[in-house]
Design an enzyme around this catalytic site. Structure first.
Site, PDB file in Angstrom:
ATOM      1  N   ASN A  51       0.851  -1.184   0.000  1.00 16.67           N
ATOM      2  CA  ASN A  51       0.000   0.000   0.000  1.00 16.67           C
ATOM      3  C   ASN A  51       0.893   1.242   0.000  1.00 16.67           C
ATOM      4  OD1 ASN A  51      -1.719   2.173   0.836  1.00 16.67           O
ATOM      5  ND2 ASN A  51      -3.187   0.662   1.573  1.00 16.67           N
ATOM      6  N   HIS A  62      -4.718  -3.980   7.607  1.00 15.25           N
ATOM      7  CA  HIS A  62      -4.733  -2.979   8.672  1.00 15.25           C
ATOM      8  C   HIS A  62      -3.911  -3.425   9.874  1.00 15.25           C
ATOM      9  CE1 HIS A  62      -7.089   0.712   7.911  1.00 15.25           C
ATOM     10  NE2 HIS A  62      -7.410   0.002   6.852  1.00 15.25           N
ATOM     11  N   ASP A  63      -2.891  -2.618  10.144  1.00 11.79           N
ATOM     12  CA  ASP A  63      -2.039  -2.764  11.321  1.00 11.79           C
ATOM     13  C   ASP A  63      -1.349  -4.117  11.380  1.00 11.79           C
ATOM     14  OD1 ASP A  63      -2.871  -0.200  11.978  1.00 11.79           O
ATOM     15  OD2 ASP A  63      -4.502  -0.914  13.248  1.00 11.79           O
ATOM     16  N   ARG A 122       5.002  18.434   1.178  1.00  6.17           N
ATOM     17  CA  ARG A 122       5.775  19.480   0.526  1.00  6.17           C
ATOM     18  C   ARG A 122       5.409  19.511  -0.951  1.00  6.17           C
ATOM     19  NH1 ARG A 122       6.719  20.287   5.131  1.00  6.17           N
ATOM     20  NH2 ARG A 122       8.727  20.557   6.198  1.00  6.17           N
ATOM     21  N   GLY A 137       0.928  -1.065   4.322  1.00  4.60           N
ATOM     22  CA  GLY A 137       1.599   0.175   3.962  1.00  4.60           C
ATOM     23  C   GLY A 137       2.247   0.858   5.141  1.00  4.60           C
ATOM     24  N   HIS A 138       1.480   1.096   6.208  1.00  5.34           N
ATOM     25  CA  HIS A 138       1.983   1.884   7.337  1.00  5.34           C
ATOM     26  C   HIS A 138       3.174   1.202   8.007  1.00  5.34           C
ATOM     27  CE1 HIS A 138       1.590   4.832  10.631  1.00  5.34           C
ATOM     28  NE2 HIS A 138       1.985   3.833  11.387  1.00  5.34           N
ATOM     29  N   ARG A 197      -8.625   8.835  -2.072  1.00  3.49           N
ATOM     30  CA  ARG A 197      -9.731   9.512  -1.389  1.00  3.49           C
ATOM     31  C   ARG A 197     -10.110  10.805  -2.108  1.00  3.49           C
ATOM     32  NH1 ARG A 197     -10.877   7.496   3.595  1.00  3.49           N
ATOM     33  NH2 ARG A 197      -9.465   5.875   4.361  1.00  3.49           N
ATOM     34  N   THR A 216      -8.911   6.641   8.274  1.00  5.47           N
ATOM     35  CA  THR A 216      -8.587   5.366   7.635  1.00  5.47           C
ATOM     36  C   THR A 216      -9.796   4.463   7.745  1.00  5.47           C
ATOM     37  OG1 THR A 216      -6.953   3.576   7.570  1.00  5.47           O
ATOM     38  CG2 THR A 216      -7.650   4.341   9.750  1.00  5.47           C
ATOM     39  N   GLU A 233      -8.641   0.622  -3.747  1.00  2.00           N
ATOM     40  CA  GLU A 233      -9.677   0.510  -2.730  1.00  2.00           C
ATOM     41  C   GLU A 233     -10.319   1.871  -2.487  1.00  2.00           C
ATOM     42  OE1 GLU A 233      -7.602  -1.082   0.645  1.00  2.00           O
ATOM     43  OE2 GLU A 233      -6.877   0.886   1.278  1.00  2.00           O
ATOM     44  N   HIS A 249      -5.452   3.946  -2.260  1.00  3.78           N
ATOM     45  CA  HIS A 249      -6.799   4.351  -1.838  1.00  3.78           C
ATOM     46  C   HIS A 249      -6.966   5.829  -2.195  1.00  3.78           C
ATOM     47  CE1 HIS A 249     -10.116   4.087   1.463  1.00  3.78           C
ATOM     48  NE2 HIS A 249     -10.421   4.989   0.538  1.00  3.78           N
ATOM     49  N   HIS A 254      -3.487  11.607   0.138  1.00  7.30           N
ATOM     50  CA  HIS A 254      -2.278  10.806  -0.075  1.00  7.30           C
ATOM     51  C   HIS A 254      -2.172  10.478  -1.559  1.00  7.30           C
ATOM     52  CE1 HIS A 254      -5.391   7.880   1.037  1.00  7.30           C
ATOM     53  NE2 HIS A 254      -5.263   8.174   2.306  1.00  7.30           N
TER      54      HIS A 254
END
Length: 247
Positions: free
Chosen positions: A8, A198-199, A19, A221-222, A46, A106, A76, A44, A51
């Site tokens: 992700n 997720h996580d 920036r 991703g995170h 949005r 999220t 997604e 994703h 992002h």
């Protein structure tokens, strides 16, 4: 069955967007991920483009088509008409539909399949008619999975945030894994493929894979970006210090 990794890119894009500069370059990091074994890329887009930007999608599609034709592009998002058009224009290989409010930080819950069935049915048919695999974001429970299957979904992506949040509590982690195990078994019995996201981290993935033996794909991703910073930060600090030295 061995699950595959879809990287992700949202966290990288969010860092770039702080920036008015072209780095970190989403395309560059997508290339690195695929060159090092990732099976695909996830984004994703949005509505506020906080992002991934809409303009990133054609470039990522070209990257996959020209350099990594066996990789998949997973897009997604909440199924507005604009989002569906983005998926069609980018020829997504998989579309993961999530029940997000546009203002959410999220995705944090799955669909209420029974309540949203008639809304989702034509959307799923539209995407599948364009040869896109459809995955529906789902809470880790068997409830409603039969409806998801009847609607024509190919897969569900189980929301693993509650499991990821148990990183310091082994008993709580086992409780969340039991929920995922039951949901995964129900999905398998219905013929639904299982994704997860997720996580998720290097530390908690092995137990998840044991709980979900039919797991097809994880989207991460995170934690992946955080680990990249962790393992590369020391060397990068040294590089900047060297750059300050007289030639």
């Amino acid at each position: 069955m061995t699950a595959t990794l879809s990287v992700n890119l949202n966290a990288i894009a969010m860092l770039r967007n702080r920036r008015d500069l072209p780095w970190p370059d989403v395309l560059h990091f997508g290339r690195i991920a695929l060159a090092n074994g990732a099976s695909g890329l996830t984004v994703h887009p949005r509505p506020d483009q906080r992002h991934i930007r809409f303009s990133d999608l054609p470039a990522l599609r070209r990257l996959i088509d020209t350099e990594f034709p066996s990789a998949e592009f997973n897009i997604e998002g909440y199924p507005t008409e604009h989002f569906l058009g983005l998926c069609e224009d980018a020829r997504a290989d998989q579309v993961t539909l999530v029940p997000d409010d546009p203002a959410q930080a999220t995705s944090d819950h799955g669909w209420d399949f029974a309540a949203e069935a008639e809304r989702l049915r034509p959307i799923i048919a539209r995407l599948k008619g364009r040869t896109m695999r459809v995955s529906l974001f789902a809470d880790p429970t068997p409830d409603g999975l039969d409806v998801a299957r009847e609607l024509g979904a190919d897969r569900v992506e189980f929301y693993t945030g509650p499991y990821g949040g148990t990183h310091s509590d082994e008993a709580a982690a086992e409780r969340e894994l039991a929920k995922l195990r039951d949901a995964g078994q129900a999905a398998a019995e219905l013929g639904l493929g299982v994704n997860a996201g997720h996580d998720l981290t290097v530390a908690n993935l092995p137990a998840l894979c044991r709980a979900l033996p039919t797991l097809r794909e994880v989207s991460i991703g995170h934690a992946l970006t955080a680990d990249a910073l962790e393992y590369g930060f020391a060397e990068t600090t040294k590089r900047f210090i060297r750059a300050l030295q007289p030639a």
